[in-house]
Design a protein around this motif. Sequence first.
Motif: not given
Length: 125
Positions: A57-68
């Motif tokens: 969720t954090d990744h999808s909201k741009g709070r904490k991006l994950l690598d692929d």
Amino acid sequence: MKISLLSFIASAALLLPNKAFSMSDDVEAARVEIVESRSRRSSQLETMLQDAKNRLTDHSKGRKLLDDEEKISLERKVELYTRKLEMLTTVPDDMEVERILHREKARDDRVNERREKQRQQGEEL
């Protein structure tokens, strides 16, 4: 040394070579222990599942991006944790209890064999 009820039942069953493996007297006690263990494991998995979902969720909201790779790994974990939780919520029947006991006994035997080999190797030195 603490011996679990499952190990005790499995060990006791193996001490009766002339009888077929049966836990009719102890099956309910073993089932209770298995259900309690599954409950504890379910709690752990629920925490792990929620953590993975939060990170996605954090990744999808741009709070904490994950690598692929991390994203794919977390998506797999969510799927696996969900399936495992579904499996753990079923109450085991007698055959499943016996299968679990046999598996635990085999694992205990392997551990004991390794300890014995290490002890013997230590005495040889």
